[in-house]
Design a protein around this motif. Structure first.
Motif, PDB file in Angstrom:
ATOM      1  N   ASN A  55       0.774  -1.190   0.080  1.00  0.00           N
ATOM      2  CA  ASN A  55      -0.036   0.009   0.009  1.00  0.00           C
ATOM      3  C   ASN A  55       0.939   1.304   0.006  1.00  0.00           C
ATOM      4  OD1 ASN A  55       0.849   0.922   2.556  1.00  0.00           O
ATOM      5  ND2 ASN A  55      -0.845  -0.689   3.565  1.00  0.00           N
ATOM      6  N   TYR A  56       0.295   2.432  -0.124  1.00  0.00           N
ATOM      7  CA  TYR A  56       0.851   3.734  -0.294  1.00  0.00           C
ATOM      8  C   TYR A  56       1.974   3.903   0.987  1.00  0.00           C
ATOM      9  CZ  TYR A  56       1.925   8.672  -0.662  1.00  0.00           C
ATOM     10  OH  TYR A  56       2.441   9.743  -0.868  1.00  0.00           O
ATOM     11  N   GLN A  60       5.952   4.525   0.633  1.00  0.00           N
ATOM     12  CA  GLN A  60       6.559   5.693   1.186  1.00  0.00           C
ATOM     13  C   GLN A  60       7.604   5.563   2.186  1.00  0.00           C
ATOM     14  OE1 GLN A  60       3.627   8.304   3.253  1.00  0.00           O
ATOM     15  NE2 GLN A  60       4.886  10.230   2.656  1.00  0.00           N
TER      16      GLN A  60
END
Length: 114
Positions: A55-56, A60
């Motif tokens: 996921n993001y 990140q």
């Protein structure tokens, strides 16, 4: 992004802001990386060790870890948007395409970024 979304030296993605379906061309450098990549998942391009989609937040954190190692934390992730717009322009995308991909509402902003 999924492996099956790759088509004609690019990839189909869903733009985060508008949910528009977009085809993004690969730069020569990205095409070489994709070609050399070992699939860790039958479905997702960026997958964890259990072949689940990353996921993001996970991505990140990985990007920040690489930035720390490379001593690049003073540079913003927003700068990547500028870089991406320039790469898209170099790949032959029109200002309108760049605006859609980067999420800009005006062509003047897309031109500024590219």
């Amino acid at each position: 992004m999924e492996w099956e979304h790759i088509e004609d030296s690019g990839i189909w993605v869903t733009q985060g802001k508008t949910k528009a379906q977009l085809w993004l061309p690969f730069t020569a450098q990205l095409a070489a990386v994709i070609d050399a990549s070992q699939k860790t998942s039958a479905k997702f391009i960026l997958a964890d060790r259990l072949w689940k989609q990353r996921n993001y937040d996970q991505l990140q954190k990985k990007v920040m870890a690489v930035r720390r190692v490379a001593n690049l934390t003073e540079y913003s992730l927003h700068g990547l948007r500028y870089s991406a717009a320039g790469e898209l322009a170099d790949a032959g995308c029109a200002d309108q395409q760049i605006a859609v991909i980067t999420g800009h509402k005006s062509l003047s902003m897309a031109q500024k970024y590219s």
